[in-house]
Design a protein around this motif. Sequence first.
Motif, mmCIF file in Angstrom:
data_model
loop_
_atom_site.group_PDB
_atom_site.id
_atom_site.type_symbol
_atom_site.label_atom_id
_atom_site.label_comp_id
_atom_site.label_asym_id
_atom_site.label_seq_id
_atom_site.Cartn_x
_atom_site.Cartn_y
_atom_site.Cartn_z
ATOM 1 N N SER A 120 31.287 45.429 50.225
ATOM 2 C CA SER A 120 31.388 44.877 48.791
ATOM 3 C C SER A 120 32.195 43.781 48.872
ATOM 4 C CB SER A 120 32.632 45.927 48.295
ATOM 5 O OG SER A 120 32.736 45.809 46.854
ATOM 6 N N ALA A 121 33.052 43.239 49.706
ATOM 7 C CA ALA A 121 33.348 41.858 49.675
ATOM 8 C C ALA A 121 32.897 41.022 49.651
ATOM 9 C CB ALA A 121 34.643 42.040 50.809
ATOM 10 N N HIS A 122 31.781 40.992 50.759
ATOM 11 C CA HIS A 122 30.465 40.002 50.800
ATOM 12 C C HIS A 122 29.905 39.878 49.369
ATOM 13 C CE1 HIS A 122 30.077 41.192 55.058
ATOM 14 N NE2 HIS A 122 30.325 39.729 55.247
ATOM 15 N N LEU A 123 29.539 40.959 48.664
ATOM 16 C CA LEU A 123 28.933 40.931 47.469
ATOM 17 C C LEU A 123 29.737 40.385 46.407
ATOM 18 C CD1 LEU A 123 26.372 41.571 45.766
ATOM 19 C CD2 LEU A 123 27.339 43.881 45.482
ATOM 20 N N THR A 124 31.288 40.668 46.340
ATOM 21 C CA THR A 124 31.991 39.985 45.500
ATOM 22 C C THR A 124 32.203 38.376 45.795
ATOM 23 O OG1 THR A 124 33.033 42.034 45.086
ATOM 24 C CG2 THR A 124 34.569 39.891 44.648
ATOM 25 N N GLU A 125 32.183 38.024 47.012
ATOM 26 C CA GLU A 125 32.440 36.636 47.216
ATOM 27 C C GLU A 125 31.197 36.048 46.979
ATOM 28 O OE1 GLU A 125 32.565 33.748 51.278
ATOM 29 O OE2 GLU A 125 33.061 35.909 51.588
ATOM 30 N N ILE A 126 29.710 36.197 46.986
ATOM 31 C CA ILE A 126 28.570 35.430 46.698
ATOM 32 C C ILE A 126 28.482 35.597 45.025
ATOM 33 C CG2 ILE A 126 26.777 37.547 46.929
ATOM 34 C CD1 ILE A 126 25.459 34.933 48.360
ATOM 35 N N ALA A 127 28.892 36.835 44.573
ATOM 36 C CA ALA A 127 28.666 36.804 43.014
ATOM 37 C C ALA A 127 29.914 35.927 42.267
ATOM 38 C CB ALA A 127 28.929 38.362 42.624
ATOM 39 N N SER A 128 31.110 35.743 42.904
ATOM 40 C CA SER A 128 32.096 34.693 42.471
ATOM 41 C C SER A 128 31.552 33.285 42.500
ATOM 42 C CB SER A 128 33.160 34.881 43.128
ATOM 43 O OG SER A 128 33.704 36.385 43.109
ATOM 44 N N ARG A 129 30.597 33.096 43.402
ATOM 45 C CA ARG A 129 30.246 31.534 43.660
ATOM 46 C C ARG A 129 29.135 31.424 42.472
ATOM 47 N NH1 ARG A 129 29.081 27.909 47.585
ATOM 48 N NH2 ARG A 129 26.447 27.123 48.064
ATOM 49 N N TYR A 130 28.486 32.420 41.847
ATOM 50 C CA TYR A 130 27.603 31.827 40.877
ATOM 51 C C TYR A 130 27.741 32.407 39.536
ATOM 52 C CZ TYR A 130 24.687 30.503 44.826
ATOM 53 O OH TYR A 130 24.182 29.540 46.013
ATOM 54 N N LEU A 131 28.491 33.375 39.463
ATOM 55 C CA LEU A 131 28.907 33.957 37.934
ATOM 56 C C LEU A 131 30.220 33.666 37.574
ATOM 57 C CD1 LEU A 131 27.462 37.563 38.749
ATOM 58 C CD2 LEU A 131 26.126 35.648 37.818
ATOM 59 N N PRO A 132 30.318 33.776 36.091
ATOM 60 C CA PRO A 132 31.601 33.528 35.564
ATOM 61 C C PRO A 132 32.694 34.726 35.918
ATOM 62 C CG PRO A 132 29.733 33.249 33.894
ATOM 63 C CD PRO A 132 29.191 34.021 35.173
ATOM 64 N N PRO A 133 33.740 34.360 36.053
ATOM 65 C CA PRO A 133 34.467 35.375 36.612
ATOM 66 C C PRO A 133 34.820 36.510 35.863
ATOM 67 C CG PRO A 133 35.802 33.269 36.365
ATOM 68 C CD PRO A 133 34.473 33.043 35.831
ATOM 69 N N GLU A 134 34.384 36.487 34.605
ATOM 70 C CA GLU A 134 34.306 37.913 33.870
ATOM 71 C C GLU A 134 33.199 38.707 34.006
ATOM 72 O OE1 GLU A 134 32.588 34.665 31.081
ATOM 73 O OE2 GLU A 134 34.161 34.708 32.563
ATOM 74 N N LYS A 135 32.173 38.311 34.701
ATOM 75 C CA LYS A 135 30.835 38.918 34.899
ATOM 76 C C LYS A 135 30.609 39.417 36.413
ATOM 77 C CE LYS A 135 28.764 37.516 31.041
ATOM 78 N NZ LYS A 135 28.353 38.653 30.175
ATOM 79 N N VAL A 136 31.771 38.952 37.297
ATOM 80 C CA VAL A 136 31.507 39.369 38.681
ATOM 81 C C VAL A 136 31.896 41.020 38.936
ATOM 82 C CG1 VAL A 136 32.618 39.231 40.687
ATOM 83 C CG2 VAL A 136 32.135 37.177 39.610
ATOM 84 N N ASP A 137 32.776 41.517 38.473
ATOM 85 C CA ASP A 137 32.954 42.981 38.604
ATOM 86 C C ASP A 137 31.706 43.772 38.094
ATOM 87 O OD1 ASP A 137 35.241 42.622 39.802
ATOM 88 O OD2 ASP A 137 36.609 42.936 38.183
ATOM 89 N N GLY A 138 31.364 43.594 36.997
ATOM 90 C CA GLY A 138 30.235 44.230 36.414
ATOM 91 C C GLY A 138 28.916 44.296 37.259
ATOM 92 N N TYR A 139 28.993 42.918 37.693
ATOM 93 C CA TYR A 139 27.663 42.542 38.475
ATOM 94 C C TYR A 139 27.679 43.208 39.688
ATOM 95 C CZ TYR A 139 24.180 40.638 41.647
ATOM 96 O OH TYR A 139 23.161 40.441 42.605
ATOM 97 N N VAL A 140 28.795 43.248 40.459
ATOM 98 C CA VAL A 140 29.175 43.975 41.798
ATOM 99 C C VAL A 140 28.766 45.502 41.553
ATOM 100 C CG1 VAL A 140 30.717 44.666 43.460
ATOM 101 C CG2 VAL A 140 30.496 42.400 42.781
#
Length: 141
Positions: free
Chosen positions: A93-113
Motif C-alpha cells: 500500500s505504501a508503494h501505491l500511495t507513493e506513486i499515486a502521490s507523484r501523479y495525482l493531486p493530494p485530495e485524490k490520492v486516498d480515493g485512488y489507492v
Amino acid sequence: MALTREEREQFLAEPHIAALAVDAGEGRAPLTVPIWYQYAPGGDIWIHTGKGSRKHELIAKAGRFTLMVDRIEPTIRYVSVEGPVTSTVPATSAHLTEIASRYLPPEKVDGYVEFAEANHGEAVIITVRPERWVSSDLGNV
C-alpha cells in the motif's frame, strides 16, 4: 542537443507519464504502453504493475525494458532510458500511495489507492537499473 547527465536525471525525476517498451516476442512489435514510474536522480527506477499481467510476464521474460518520457513545452525534450531488471517484489500500500502521490493531486490520492486496492488485484514493483540513456532538447523548433 544531448542533455547532460544532471539534466537527463532531473528531467526523468519529474512526474512525466512514460512510454514503457518491452520485447513482445518473435513476430511481434515491442509492447509499448503508458505507465507511471518513480525515480530519484542517481537511483534506480521502479514501476507498479499487475502481478501476472502481460506487461509483468514480458518484462520477466526479457529481463529489461525501456522507458521514454517527453514534453513539448517549454522546449521539445525527451529522455529514454533502458536497463536490466534488478528486482521484482510484491507491491505494498505504501508503494501505491507513493506513486499515486507523484501523479495525482493530494485530495485524490486516498480515493485512488482505495479503488486500486479493491479493484486491480495483486501488484508487483519492478525495479530497473538505468544502463543506457538517449536524450535531447531540441529547443523551440
